[in-house]
Design an enzyme around this catalytic site. Structure first.
Site, PDB file in Angstrom:
ATOM      1  N   LYS A  10     -48.213 -27.906 -14.268  1.00 44.27           N
ATOM      2  CA  LYS A  10     -48.363 -28.979 -13.272  1.00 44.27           C
ATOM      3  C   LYS A  10     -47.130 -29.841 -13.259  1.00 44.27           C
ATOM      4  O   LYS A  10     -46.371 -29.938 -14.241  1.00 44.27           O
ATOM      5  CB  LYS A  10     -49.606 -29.821 -13.551  1.00 44.27           C
ATOM      6  N   ASP A 137     -55.548 -33.847 -19.174  1.00 44.17           N
ATOM      7  CA  ASP A 137     -54.973 -32.939 -18.188  1.00 44.17           C
ATOM      8  C   ASP A 137     -55.727 -31.622 -18.070  1.00 44.17           C
ATOM      9  O   ASP A 137     -55.439 -30.826 -17.165  1.00 44.17           O
ATOM     10  CB  ASP A 137     -53.512 -32.619 -18.541  1.00 44.17           C
TER      11      ASP A 137
END
Length: 297
Positions: A10, A137
């Site tokens: 990401k 996350d």
């Protein structure tokens, strides 16, 4: 029988950070975009829980039960009353300790792979609940695409993306500790009034329209000053990427990977070539997003 899951890295196109909470975490407005750098996690039945790893910087990956992949297997097994007797083999391609959620990706990948191997029948909500317990996350690593993460980043709202965004990532010569970066953020902001974190409307609109120029103008990372204080050399990498024609340059998450948005694939390759020749970073990769989340192969 074995199951292999591919899971993406990401980049944070916005990371707004609030004041430290009583529990030690920070409230965030974290706009995630999954990009096409992937780890693969393969699970195979075994006599006990074991972790192995291959790929770039595999030697930096813990192979004990502190690894998020191992913790994911244990968490799913505990929820369904079984033993986590699997061999977890991780093939790394996401930078290690690079601010691109490589460890979180491995946790999400292991969770989905064990769910498929064991046939637990867990719902998406159950898997996301386990992900949130594993780390801030990890839920996004499971879902991919683009999303706004609030709370400490684990509460996700999917976002529309109207096109493909082309990125260049420069990996640094050493890592940065995420807790250390947050501690430095707290030190730098001590005594100042920190506003509640909110997502930029301009940035969300830029994502929805697929407009790289508007996204570049709105991208931001509140942790960047802290990362640069701990790792001043990153400023040279950021400057080299801007000089090479990147639309914007920022530290990815807590760093030390730096991210550069380009207008198109050709521009990304030119920025990458310049960064490789700059002597300011260890390796350079290009990738585009959004990318799908954790996927059984």
């Amino acid at each position: 029988m074995s199951v292999t899951v591919r899971v993406p890295a990401k980049v944070n196109v916005q990371l707004a950070v609030g004041a430290v909470r009583p529990d030690g975490f920070h409230d965030l407005a974290n706009v995630f975009l999954a990009v096409g750098l992937h780890d693969e996690v393969t699970v195979t039945p075994a006599d006990g829980l074991r972790v192995t790893c291959a790929g770039p910087d595999a030697g930096q990956v813990p192979l004990d039960r502190t690894n998020l992949a191992a913790r994911a297997a244990e968490a799913l097994a505990a929820r369904y009353g079984r033993s986590p007797d699997v061999h977890l083999h991780i093939v790394k391609d996401i930078p290690v300790a690079g601010g691109m959620a490589g460890g979180s990706a491995d946790g999400a990948g292991a969770l989905l792979a064990c769910d498929a191997l064991w046939g637990t029948g867990a719902t998406r909500e159950e898997l996301l609940d386990i992900c949130a317990d594993l780390g801030s996350d990890v839920p996004f690593s499971l879902v991919g695409g683009a999303a706004l993460g609030t709370g400490r980043g684990e509460r996700l709202q999917p976002l529309d993306v109207g096109g493909t965004f082309h990125w260049v990532f420069a990996m640094a010569a050493r890592g940065l500790s995420t807790p250390a970066v947050f501690r430095e953020f707290d030190r730098l902001t001590e005594g100042s009034g920190i506003p509640a974190p909110v997502a930029s409307r301009d940035l969300l609109d830029a994502l929805a329209k697929g407009d790289p120029d508007a996204l570049a103008a709105a991208a931001s990372n509140d942790l960047q000053p802290a990362a640069l204080t701990l790792f001043p050399e990153l400023a040279d990498t950021l400057a080299a990427g801007r000089a090479a024609g990147a639309l914007t340059a920022l530290v990815s998450g807590s760093g030390p990977t730096t991210a550069f948005l380009a207008r198109d694939a050709g521009s990304a390759e030119r920025v990458a070539d310049t960064l490789r020749a700059s002597g300011t970073c260890r390796t350079v990769r290009t990738a585009s997003g959004p990318a799908p989340g954790a996927t059984v192969l």
